[in-house]
Design a protein around this motif. Structure first.
Motif, mmCIF file in Angstrom:
data_model
loop_
_atom_site.group_PDB
_atom_site.id
_atom_site.type_symbol
_atom_site.label_atom_id
_atom_site.label_comp_id
_atom_site.label_asym_id
_atom_site.label_seq_id
_atom_site.Cartn_x
_atom_site.Cartn_y
_atom_site.Cartn_z
ATOM 1 N N PRO A 179 -46.346 56.898 -18.896
ATOM 2 C CA PRO A 179 -47.676 56.914 -19.490
ATOM 3 C C PRO A 179 -47.688 56.645 -21.003
ATOM 4 C CG PRO A 179 -47.428 58.779 -18.015
ATOM 5 C CD PRO A 179 -46.078 58.134 -18.140
ATOM 6 N N LYS A 180 -46.683 57.121 -21.720
ATOM 7 C CA LYS A 180 -46.633 56.875 -23.165
ATOM 8 C C LYS A 180 -46.408 55.395 -23.444
ATOM 9 C CE LYS A 180 -44.942 61.463 -24.275
ATOM 10 N NZ LYS A 180 -43.809 62.260 -24.745
ATOM 11 N N LEU A 181 -45.515 54.770 -22.675
ATOM 12 C CA LEU A 181 -45.271 53.339 -22.834
ATOM 13 C C LEU A 181 -46.526 52.545 -22.476
ATOM 14 C CD1 LEU A 181 -43.431 50.952 -23.421
ATOM 15 C CD2 LEU A 181 -42.560 51.150 -21.074
ATOM 16 N N PHE A 182 -47.212 52.955 -21.410
ATOM 17 C CA PHE A 182 -48.446 52.281 -21.022
ATOM 18 C C PHE A 182 -49.471 52.344 -22.154
ATOM 19 C CE2 PHE A 182 -52.667 51.913 -19.276
ATOM 20 C CZ PHE A 182 -52.558 50.788 -18.463
ATOM 21 N N SER A 183 -49.605 53.480 -22.787
ATOM 22 C CA SER A 183 -50.560 53.619 -23.893
ATOM 23 C C SER A 183 -50.219 52.682 -25.046
ATOM 24 C CB SER A 183 -50.592 55.059 -24.399
ATOM 25 O OG SER A 183 -51.121 55.909 -23.427
ATOM 26 N N ILE A 184 -48.930 52.562 -25.336
ATOM 27 C CA ILE A 184 -48.502 51.661 -26.408
ATOM 28 C C ILE A 184 -48.839 50.215 -26.049
ATOM 29 C CG2 ILE A 184 -46.462 50.714 -27.572
ATOM 30 C CD1 ILE A 184 -45.249 53.600 -27.283
ATOM 31 N N ILE A 185 -48.522 49.826 -24.815
ATOM 32 C CA ILE A 185 -48.810 48.458 -24.377
ATOM 33 C C ILE A 185 -50.312 48.211 -24.328
ATOM 34 C CG2 ILE A 185 -48.619 46.854 -22.430
ATOM 35 C CD1 ILE A 185 -45.851 48.121 -21.880
ATOM 36 N N GLU A 186 -51.064 49.201 -23.904
ATOM 37 C CA GLU A 186 -52.523 49.081 -23.839
ATOM 38 C C GLU A 186 -53.110 48.811 -25.227
ATOM 39 O OE1 GLU A 186 -55.888 51.396 -21.339
ATOM 40 O OE2 GLU A 186 -54.553 52.669 -22.529
ATOM 41 N N GLU A 187 -52.645 49.544 -26.225
ATOM 42 C CA GLU A 187 -53.124 49.343 -27.595
ATOM 43 C C GLU A 187 -52.699 47.977 -28.131
ATOM 44 O OE1 GLU A 187 -52.787 51.422 -31.978
ATOM 45 O OE2 GLU A 187 -52.402 52.638 -30.196
ATOM 46 N N TRP A 188 -51.454 47.613 -27.871
ATOM 47 C CA TRP A 188 -50.925 46.321 -28.309
ATOM 48 C C TRP A 188 -51.710 45.177 -27.664
ATOM 49 C CZ3 TRP A 188 -45.082 44.859 -27.429
ATOM 50 C CH2 TRP A 188 -44.775 43.710 -28.134
ATOM 51 N N ALA A 189 -51.972 45.293 -26.366
ATOM 52 C CA ALA A 189 -52.749 44.275 -25.658
ATOM 53 C C ALA A 189 -54.135 44.133 -26.282
ATOM 54 C CB ALA A 189 -52.863 44.635 -24.175
ATOM 55 N N SER A 190 -54.750 45.232 -26.592
ATOM 56 C CA SER A 190 -56.066 45.205 -27.232
ATOM 57 C C SER A 190 -56.005 44.490 -28.580
ATOM 58 C CB SER A 190 -56.586 46.631 -27.411
ATOM 59 O OG SER A 190 -57.825 46.635 -28.063
ATOM 60 N N ASP A 191 -54.973 44.753 -29.357
ATOM 61 C CA ASP A 191 -54.794 44.087 -30.647
ATOM 62 C C ASP A 191 -54.675 42.576 -30.486
ATOM 63 O OD1 ASP A 191 -54.787 46.579 -31.844
ATOM 64 O OD2 ASP A 191 -52.610 46.643 -32.138
ATOM 65 N N GLU A 192 -54.109 42.138 -29.361
ATOM 66 C CA GLU A 192 -53.886 40.710 -29.094
ATOM 67 C C GLU A 192 -55.012 40.098 -28.252
ATOM 68 O OE1 GLU A 192 -51.228 38.917 -30.232
ATOM 69 O OE2 GLU A 192 -50.500 40.663 -31.328
ATOM 70 N N PHE A 193 -56.061 40.875 -27.978
ATOM 71 C CA PHE A 193 -57.201 40.433 -27.175
ATOM 72 C C PHE A 193 -56.769 39.989 -25.774
ATOM 73 C CE2 PHE A 193 -58.308 39.638 -31.633
ATOM 74 C CZ PHE A 193 -59.381 40.511 -31.746
ATOM 75 N N ARG A 194 -55.864 40.771 -25.163
ATOM 76 C CA ARG A 194 -55.402 40.516 -23.804
ATOM 77 C C ARG A 194 -55.635 41.759 -22.959
ATOM 78 N NH1 ARG A 194 -50.407 38.566 -26.466
ATOM 79 N NH2 ARG A 194 -50.432 36.301 -26.379
ATOM 80 N N SER A 195 -55.665 41.557 -21.645
ATOM 81 C CA SER A 195 -55.653 42.704 -20.742
ATOM 82 C C SER A 195 -54.222 43.245 -20.712
ATOM 83 C CB SER A 195 -56.070 42.280 -19.326
ATOM 84 O OG SER A 195 -55.083 41.435 -18.756
ATOM 85 N N VAL A 196 -54.067 44.463 -20.243
ATOM 86 C CA VAL A 196 -52.732 45.041 -20.134
ATOM 87 C C VAL A 196 -51.877 44.178 -19.206
ATOM 88 C CG1 VAL A 196 -51.399 47.025 -19.294
ATOM 89 C CG2 VAL A 196 -53.460 47.393 -20.666
ATOM 90 N N ASN A 197 -52.441 43.768 -18.080
ATOM 91 C CA ASN A 197 -51.703 42.939 -17.132
ATOM 92 C C ASN A 197 -51.257 41.629 -17.784
ATOM 93 O OD1 ASN A 197 -50.980 42.540 -14.183
ATOM 94 N ND2 ASN A 197 -52.082 40.657 -14.661
ATOM 95 N N ALA A 198 -52.148 40.957 -18.474
ATOM 96 C CA ALA A 198 -51.809 39.689 -19.133
ATOM 97 C C ALA A 198 -50.759 39.905 -20.218
ATOM 98 C CB ALA A 198 -53.057 39.043 -19.720
#
Length: 54
Positions: free
Chosen positions: A13-32
Protein backbone atom coordinates in the motif's frame (compact mmCIF):
# COMPACT_ATOMS: atom_id res chain seq x y z
CA UNK A 1 -5.66 -0.33 -30.07
CA UNK A 2 -3.48 -3.34 -29.29
CA UNK A 3 -4.82 -6.05 -27.04
CA UNK A 4 -3.74 -5.84 -23.42
CA UNK A 5 -3.12 -8.70 -21.02
CA UNK A 6 -5.02 -8.40 -17.73
CA UNK A 7 -3.59 -9.77 -14.49
CA UNK A 8 -4.00 -9.07 -10.78
CA UNK A 9 -1.19 -7.19 -9.07
CA UNK A 10 -0.58 -7.30 -5.35
CA UNK A 11 1.43 -4.29 -4.24
CA UNK A 12 2.45 -2.78 -0.92
CA UNK A 13 0.00 0.00 0.00
CA UNK A 14 2.82 2.48 0.70
CA UNK A 15 4.38 1.81 -2.70
CA UNK A 16 0.96 2.15 -4.34
CA UNK A 17 0.50 5.56 -2.72
CA UNK A 18 3.87 6.71 -4.01
CA UNK A 19 3.09 5.51 -7.54
CA UNK A 20 -0.39 7.04 -7.35
CA UNK A 21 1.05 10.46 -6.49
CA UNK A 22 3.77 10.14 -9.14
CA UNK A 23 1.20 9.14 -11.77
CA UNK A 24 -0.88 12.18 -10.88
CA UNK A 25 2.18 14.42 -11.26
CA UNK A 26 2.69 12.97 -14.77
CA UNK A 27 -1.04 13.22 -15.67
CA UNK A 28 -1.34 9.43 -16.02
CA UNK A 29 -3.55 6.81 -14.43
CA UNK A 30 -1.84 4.47 -11.98
CA UNK A 31 -2.22 1.62 -14.48
CA UNK A 32 -0.69 3.66 -17.32
CA UNK A 33 2.15 4.82 -15.09
CA UNK A 34 3.01 1.29 -13.95
CA UNK A 35 3.02 0.18 -17.59
CA UNK A 36 5.25 3.15 -18.47
CA UNK A 37 7.69 2.35 -15.65
CA UNK A 38 7.85 -1.31 -16.65
CA UNK A 39 8.37 -0.44 -20.32
CA UNK A 40 11.18 1.99 -19.48
CA UNK A 41 12.86 -0.56 -17.20
CA UNK A 42 12.68 -3.25 -19.89
CA UNK A 43 14.03 -0.82 -22.51
CA UNK A 44 16.92 0.30 -20.28
CA UNK A 45 17.79 -3.34 -19.59
CA UNK A 46 18.10 -3.88 -23.34
CA UNK A 47 15.28 -6.40 -23.46
CA UNK A 48 13.38 -4.66 -26.27
CA UNK A 49 14.81 -2.70 -29.19
CA UNK A 50 14.52 1.08 -29.24
CA UNK A 51 12.02 2.46 -31.76
CA UNK A 52 13.54 3.67 -35.00
CA UNK A 53 13.38 7.43 -35.47
CA UNK A 54 12.47 7.31 -39.19
Amino acid sequence: MADKKNFPLRIDPKLFSIIEEWASDEFRSVNAHIEYLLRESVRKAGRIPKKNSD
